[in-house]
Motif scaffolding. Structure first.
Motif, PDB file in Angstrom:
ATOM      1  N   ALA A   1       7.494   5.808  -1.379  1.00  0.00           N
ATOM      2  CA  ALA A   1       8.242   5.054  -2.395  1.00  0.00           C
ATOM      3  C   ALA A   1       7.764   5.434  -3.790  1.00  0.00           C
ATOM      4  CB  ALA A   1       8.051   3.557  -2.166  1.00  0.00           C
ATOM      5  N   VAL A   2       8.705   5.504  -4.732  1.00  0.00           N
ATOM      6  CA  VAL A   2       8.392   5.726  -6.151  1.00  0.00           C
ATOM      7  C   VAL A   2       8.757   4.441  -6.892  1.00  0.00           C
ATOM      8  CG1 VAL A   2       8.871   7.097  -8.207  1.00  0.00           C
ATOM      9  CG2 VAL A   2       8.856   8.197  -5.955  1.00  0.00           C
ATOM     10  N   TYR A   3       7.762   3.823  -7.557  1.00  0.00           N
ATOM     11  CA  TYR A   3       7.934   2.496  -8.152  1.00  0.00           C
ATOM     12  C   TYR A   3       8.058   2.548  -9.675  1.00  0.00           C
ATOM     13  CZ  TYR A   3       6.370   0.704  -3.622  1.00  0.00           C
ATOM     14  OH  TYR A   3       6.268   0.417  -2.289  1.00  0.00           O
TER      15      TYR A   3
ATOM     16  N   ARG B   1      -1.879   4.225  -7.291  1.00  0.00           N
ATOM     17  CA  ARG B   1      -2.514   2.898  -7.408  1.00  0.00           C
ATOM     18  C   ARG B   1      -1.528   1.809  -6.982  1.00  0.00           C
ATOM     19  NH1 ARG B   1      -6.626   1.390 -11.164  1.00  0.00           N
ATOM     20  NH2 ARG B   1      -7.810  -0.292 -10.173  1.00  0.00           N
ATOM     21  N   MET B   2      -0.281   1.928  -7.457  1.00  0.00           N
ATOM     22  CA  MET B   2       0.729   0.927  -7.114  1.00  0.00           C
ATOM     23  C   MET B   2       0.975   0.907  -5.605  1.00  0.00           C
ATOM     24  SD  MET B   2       2.715  -1.446  -8.313  1.00  0.00           S
ATOM     25  CE  MET B   2       3.153  -1.197 -10.027  1.00  0.00           C
ATOM     26  N   ARG B   3       1.054   2.084  -5.003  1.00  0.00           N
ATOM     27  CA  ARG B   3       1.285   2.139  -3.549  1.00  0.00           C
ATOM     28  C   ARG B   3       0.133   1.497  -2.797  1.00  0.00           C
ATOM     29  NH1 ARG B   3       2.534   8.152  -4.476  1.00  0.00           N
ATOM     30  NH2 ARG B   3       4.676   8.058  -5.238  1.00  0.00           N
ATOM     31  N   GLY B   4      -1.094   1.754  -3.256  1.00  0.00           N
ATOM     32  CA  GLY B   4      -2.259   1.186  -2.588  1.00  0.00           C
ATOM     33  C   GLY B   4      -2.275  -0.335  -2.650  1.00  0.00           C
ATOM     34  N   ILE B   5      -1.907  -0.895  -3.796  1.00  0.00           N
ATOM     35  CA  ILE B   5      -1.886  -2.357  -3.959  1.00  0.00           C
ATOM     36  C   ILE B   5      -0.816  -2.967  -3.054  1.00  0.00           C
ATOM     37  CG2 ILE B   5      -1.510  -4.239  -5.593  1.00  0.00           C
ATOM     38  CD1 ILE B   5      -2.355  -2.259  -7.827  1.00  0.00           C
ATOM     39  N   ILE B   6       0.373  -2.351  -3.058  1.00  0.00           N
ATOM     40  CA  ILE B   6       1.473  -2.903  -2.249  1.00  0.00           C
ATOM     41  C   ILE B   6       1.156  -2.775  -0.762  1.00  0.00           C
ATOM     42  CG2 ILE B   6       3.902  -2.508  -1.604  1.00  0.00           C
ATOM     43  CD1 ILE B   6       4.449  -2.037  -4.612  1.00  0.00           C
ATOM     44  N   LEU B   7       0.444  -1.715  -0.369  1.00  0.00           N
ATOM     45  CA  LEU B   7       0.037  -1.545   1.034  1.00  0.00           C
ATOM     46  C   LEU B   7      -0.849  -2.706   1.469  1.00  0.00           C
ATOM     47  CD1 LEU B   7       0.478   0.571   3.250  1.00  0.00           C
ATOM     48  CD2 LEU B   7      -1.690   1.618   2.578  1.00  0.00           C
TER      49      LEU B   7
ATOM     50  N   LEU C   1      13.619 -11.346   6.291  1.00  0.00           N
ATOM     51  CA  LEU C   1      13.160 -10.856   4.996  1.00  0.00           C
ATOM     52  C   LEU C   1      11.864 -10.058   5.150  1.00  0.00           C
ATOM     53  CD1 LEU C   1      13.778 -10.873   1.971  1.00  0.00           C
ATOM     54  CD2 LEU C   1      12.439 -12.969   1.780  1.00  0.00           C
ATOM     55  N   THR C   2      10.982 -10.516   6.037  1.00  0.00           N
ATOM     56  CA  THR C   2       9.718  -9.803   6.278  1.00  0.00           C
ATOM     57  C   THR C   2       9.986  -8.391   6.781  1.00  0.00           C
ATOM     58  OG1 THR C   2       8.566 -11.864   6.766  1.00  0.00           O
ATOM     59  CG2 THR C   2       7.571  -9.837   7.597  1.00  0.00           C
ATOM     60  N   THR C   3      10.874  -8.270   7.767  1.00  0.00           N
ATOM     61  CA  THR C   3      11.218  -6.954   8.330  1.00  0.00           C
ATOM     62  C   THR C   3      11.840  -6.055   7.270  1.00  0.00           C
ATOM     63  OG1 THR C   3      11.629  -8.019  10.460  1.00  0.00           O
ATOM     64  CG2 THR C   3      12.535  -5.795  10.162  1.00  0.00           C
ATOM     65  N   VAL C   4      12.738  -6.641   6.470  1.00  0.00           N
ATOM     66  CA  VAL C   4      13.440  -5.876   5.429  1.00  0.00           C
ATOM     67  C   VAL C   4      12.455  -5.332   4.398  1.00  0.00           C
ATOM     68  CG1 VAL C   4      14.925  -6.200   3.396  1.00  0.00           C
ATOM     69  CG2 VAL C   4      15.723  -6.915   5.643  1.00  0.00           C
ATOM     70  N   LEU C   5      11.530  -6.169   3.923  1.00  0.00           N
ATOM     71  CA  LEU C   5      10.592  -5.740   2.882  1.00  0.00           C
ATOM     72  C   LEU C   5       9.616  -4.687   3.405  1.00  0.00           C
ATOM     73  CD1 LEU C   5       9.998  -9.132   1.086  1.00  0.00           C
ATOM     74  CD2 LEU C   5      10.967  -7.081   0.052  1.00  0.00           C
ATOM     75  N   LYS C   6       9.166  -4.831   4.653  1.00  0.00           N
ATOM     76  CA  LYS C   6       8.290  -3.803   5.234  1.00  0.00           C
ATOM     77  C   LYS C   6       9.018  -2.467   5.295  1.00  0.00           C
ATOM     78  CE  LYS C   6       5.070  -6.631   7.930  1.00  0.00           C
ATOM     79  NZ  LYS C   6       4.612  -7.036   9.277  1.00  0.00           N
TER      80      LYS C   6
ATOM     81  N   HIS D   1       9.468  -0.875   1.653  1.00  0.00           N
ATOM     82  CA  HIS D   1       8.267  -0.280   1.060  1.00  0.00           C
ATOM     83  C   HIS D   1       7.724   0.894   1.884  1.00  0.00           C
ATOM     84  CE1 HIS D   1       7.772  -3.060  -2.253  1.00  0.00           C
ATOM     85  NE2 HIS D   1       7.987  -4.074  -1.436  1.00  0.00           N
ATOM     86  N   GLN D   2       8.000   0.906   3.185  1.00  0.00           N
ATOM     87  CA  GLN D   2       7.514   1.991   4.036  1.00  0.00           C
ATOM     88  C   GLN D   2       8.585   2.413   5.043  1.00  0.00           C
ATOM     89  OE1 GLN D   2       3.659   0.736   5.749  1.00  0.00           O
ATOM     90  NE2 GLN D   2       2.746   2.296   4.437  1.00  0.00           N
ATOM     91  N   PRO D   3       9.633   3.081   4.579  1.00  0.00           N
ATOM     92  CA  PRO D   3      10.662   3.517   5.533  1.00  0.00           C
ATOM     93  C   PRO D   3      10.089   4.586   6.475  1.00  0.00           C
ATOM     94  CG  PRO D   3      11.417   3.713   3.247  1.00  0.00           C
ATOM     95  CD  PRO D   3       9.947   3.490   3.215  1.00  0.00           C
ATOM     96  N   PRO D   4      10.377   4.501   7.778  1.00  0.00           N
ATOM     97  CA  PRO D   4       9.872   5.527   8.704  1.00  0.00           C
ATOM     98  C   PRO D   4      10.465   6.897   8.377  1.00  0.00           C
ATOM     99  CG  PRO D   4      11.481   4.109   9.775  1.00  0.00           C
ATOM    100  CD  PRO D   4      11.189   3.487   8.444  1.00  0.00           C
TER     101      PRO D   4
END
Length: 690
Positions: free
Chosen positions: A150-152, A162-168, A192-197, A200-203
């Motif tokens: 993801a690019v934020y 850094r942003m990816r690490g925090i969101i992880l 919503l939980t499934t959607v947000l995961k 942020h981390q699409p397979p």
């Protein structure tokens, strides 16, 4: 802490987030771990596959692996560190303009690297500037990423990594902390939980093109909730306004009938329908909030006059506010011609009404003898005091800021009672925008033109044929018609536009010496500009050279030709408004779009649309596609359309369901509705009172 929901956990609780980083995150509107979850990616890149160096193409982002074959500091226009990376298919350069001695020492010949970056064409052939690098140990292969990257949106001091690490970290917290579902079961399409995961981390199997277009079902689920939040915010605003009382305006006398009988024309079906909708609204004891849209020349002024008459018949005052003195003057002339014979007195307040005349007008407004007051923003100055204001009519409403409209409403506040509000626009609003940005208003559309008006014939001509256009102006004016010549500039500068108009007027004086030519622009004193336009209306001048000050409020049925110079510099809506100055009589009318030599592809597309249709609503839809919602809406509310994931064009199909869902939530789940607004829009009031 396990009982806490994610919207209660501060970012400061995360590993590696100190006070300084927390401050930087707050600039992005991120205070809690839930805020991080709803800080959504702008796009995705694929780092799950290694590309062969020999197959790398310019302007593509790639993951490559290879062995360093050379690494040197080189001197060109800028000093840089240049490494040559090779695999069994080819060789490519890695270039670093900013590098430390540690990086230089680490990038040793023979080292194995995995790099990610965008391929560009450089002085040494294909190059990757400042790639992200990992050192590889051939004995222990480094696994590739299993997810798309993801690019934020970020701010200074926060890198993507850094942003990816925090969101992880927050994604891992979702297993033990609660993310509150706010949509009731009947509206919830997916967890919503499934959607947000997923977001942020699409397979690595996810369709990256679909994700980058924002069309994946998970993105659509979030777009639905975001648009719902905006809709709910406006509906709550509507509820707040309508919690006040307004004077019911029962029309018991015959003023309306006398007015209609005296008109030299019959209302169109659309005018009758919209007028009836307003009439019903004004009977209510809570404030009317209605927006009337009508294309250029559709007859909104008559509809406004009928509303004002209903107000006067109930013994109250009405105020009509226009953004320019030209438009306000146009309304005053129409209202006086129609309503003075009925014994209705018209008040008049603008910046140029001064001295004894102003004192007289202020007195008439205060004692109520001025029953309908017309003016510009001068109407809401502190010295203007109404006896009993019950209806405010705001024309070209998108040109007024929120606080200006609020100030006019306050003029009629009486205990808990506020005036009815009618807003009008001649700029057609695409349906998707009307359903989202104007959800607080009832919308009426006057979708018919009065009989006898012929569509304007639009032609597109290159500036190299300027003399032909000048000859055309001469022919029209010699035959007793009148014409406009509109000058535009890219720079939004009254001074530069005035200079351009003055230069054009001087040129046309030389080339058309037999014509009487007027000049109107934004740098003139109001009186001078009004006098010039009045002379043109009276037929004393044949050609009016002007800037876009003639966009609204100039009604000259004898004008049958408009030339717009450099039309590619204007948006479609403004071009359509300008074109609407002609075609107001029964004679065939023409609009010439005289374009310059450097016509862009988008500029050419706009001119093509103008040539193809006179339908303002079709033009508005095309304007939305070309310029986006923020540009089309203009000054309605700053930042209002800054969506995180939703897109009105792409997601417009969701709006009918969103409208019904918003009403259901407010009615049955009001606390959830407020929480959804807070989740997406924050605690600050996003929309000002109207």
């Amino acid at each position: 802490m396990t009982s806490q929901s994610l919207n209660q956990i501060s970012v400061i609780k995360l590993n590696g987030v100190g006070a300084q980083l927390a401050l930087r995150l707050s600039k992005l509107g991120i205070e809690t771990t839930q805020d991080l979850l709803f800080h959504l990616p702008l796009r995705y890149i694929d780092r799950t596959r290694v590309s062969a160096i020999g197959g790398a193409q310019p302007n593509t982002e790639v993951v490559i692996e290879g062995t360093i074959r050379g690494c040197d500091v080189v001197f060109g226009r800028r000093r840089s560190l240049l490494c040559r990376l090779q695999d069994n298919t080819g060789i490519i350069s890695l270039r670093f303009f900013h590098f430390s001695s540690a990086l230089r020492n680490n990038l040793k010949v023979g080292s194995h690297l995995r790099c990610y970056g965008e391929v560009k064409i450089g002085s040494s052939g294909l190059e990757v500037y400042h790639p992200e690098c990992q050192f590889l140990d051939p004995a222990h292969p480094l696994p590739l990423q299993q997810y798309l990257t993801a690019v934020y949106p970020t701010t200074e001091g926060i890198s993507q990594q850094r942003m990816r690490g925090i969101i992880l970290q927050v994604l891992s917290l979702m297993n033990e902390h609660q993310l509150i579902e706010l949509l009731p079961e009947k509206l919830k399409k997916s967890s919503l939980t499934t959607v947000l995961k997923f977001i942020h981390q699409p397979p690595n199997t996810a369709a990256i093109e679909q994700l980058n277009k924002g069309e994946h079902p998970s993105q659509q689920r979030l777009a639905f909730e975001e648009l719902l939040a905006h809709n709910l915010s406006l509906l709550k605003l509507r509820q707040a306004v309508q919690s006040h009382k307004a004077p019911p305006l029962c029309n018991k006398d015959h003023l309306r009938g006398r007015f209609l009988d005296a008109l030299p024309f019959e209302l169109t079906g659309a005018q009758k329908r919209v007028s009836f909708e307003i009439q019903k609204d004004l009977y209510n004891s809570y404030p009317m909030l209605r927006l009337v849209q009508g294309d250029v020349g559709s007859g909104k002024t008559v509809v406004a006059a009928l509303a004002a008459i209903q107000c006067v018949a109930a013994g109250k005052q009405a105020a009509l506010m226009a953004p320019t003195e030209i438009l306000a003057e146009q309304h005053r002339q129409s209202f006086e011609a129609w309503l003075n014979p009925l014994g209705i007195q018209i008040g008049w307040i603008t910046g140029k009404v001064k001295g004894q005349a102003r004192t007289q007008q202020l007195g008439a407004i205060k004692d109520g003898s001025a029953q309908i007051v017309i003016g510009t923003h001068a109407l809401f100055q502190e010295e203007v005091s109404f006896r009993d204001l019950a209806l405010t009519i705001i024309d070209e409403q998108h040109r007024f800021g929120v606080h200006q409209r609020l100030a006019l409403k306050e003029k009629g506040r009486n205990d808990d009672q506020i005036p009815h509000q009618l807003t009008m626009t001649a700029t057609p609003i695409p349906r998707t925008l009307a359903m989202s940005a104007y959800a607080d208003l009832d919308c009426s559309v006057i979708d018919q033109s009065p009989p006898g008006r012929s569509p304007v014939n639009t032609v597109v001509i290159a500036d190299c044929n300027r003399q032909k256009v000048i000859d055309r102006v001469q022919k029209a004016c010699t035959n007793g018609r009148q014409a406009y010549w509109v000058c535009t500039l890219i720079e939004e500068s009254d001074l530069l536009e005035a200079q351009a108009a003055e230069a054009t007027a001087a040129e046309l004086h030389l080339l058309l010496p037999q014509l009487k030519i007027g000049l109107a622009h934004g740098k003139q004193k109001t009186g001078e500009k009004s006098a010039t336009i009045a002379q043109f209306k009276a037929g004393k001048t044949q050609l009016l050279v002007a800037t876009t000050v003639v966009e609204v409020g100039v009604d000259v049925p004898n004008a049958s030709l408009m030339v717009i110079e450099n039309p590619e510099r204007l948006g479609l809506a403004q071009l359509h408004q300008l074109r609407g100055r002609v075609g107001r009589g029964k004679e065939e009318s023409h609009c010439v779009l005289l374009y310059g030599p450097s016509l862009s592809q988008q500029g050419a597309e706009r001119l093509k649309i103008m040539r193809q249709t006179n339908d303002g609503f079709k033009i508005a839809e095309m304007d939305l596609k070309l310029r986006g919602a923020g540009e089309v809406l203009g000054t309605r509310q700053t930042g209002e359309m800054a969506f995180r994931i939703a897109d009105l064009q792409r997601d417009g199909h969701l709006l009918p369901e969103i409208k019904l869902s918003a009403e259901l939530l407010l009615d049955q789940h009001p606390l959830n509705a407020q929480a959804i607004i807070r989740r997406w829009l924050g605690d600050g009031e996003r929309y000002g009172q109207v």
